[in-house]
Write a protein that holds these residues in place. Sequence first.
Motif: not given
Length: 170
Positions: A19-35
């Motif tokens: 969960a901590a890894f996933y939380y960090e990944l899905v809130n990364d600016p590149t994830w937010l921009e592209h996904i």
Amino acid sequence: MKILETERLSLRTITPDDAAFYYELVNDPTWLEHIGDKGIRSVEGARTAIIDGPCVMQERHGHSLYVMERKSDGKPLGLCGLIKRDSLPDVDIGYAIRPAYFGQGYTYEAAAAVVGYARDVLGIRRLMGITNPANTVSINLLAKLGLTFIEHKTLPPDNRPTNIYARQLS
């Protein structure tokens, strides 16, 4: 559960412990921009999203998003796997990697292995891919994996413009 290995990576099913890894990944600016924004605002929210998303998909379909870990140190770098979306007729390949690991070939290495796994182990006959039309890195990766552009349309749930690709595997 380990799904497959490559020269440098191990891919395994995602678990609530990620969960901590996933939380960090899905809130990364590149994830937010592209996904897009998945609305995950806490580690507990990430845990719930993992249970309700990839864990359920793995149980129902026998595949899901997998954590890609570097073999040398066990570090989780990103996600790569197979997704069955209601909005697409076939399974699609999905991937995301932390920006610190961009440009090192990890995503291609994982994705190429997942394509082989889809074809050789799961017997998937046609594989799809989707990407934000502005994400040239992802567009190039899908092309390198042998997927070709099919159409441009909006897909639920957020109705963002999306390029759709496909490849026959058998």
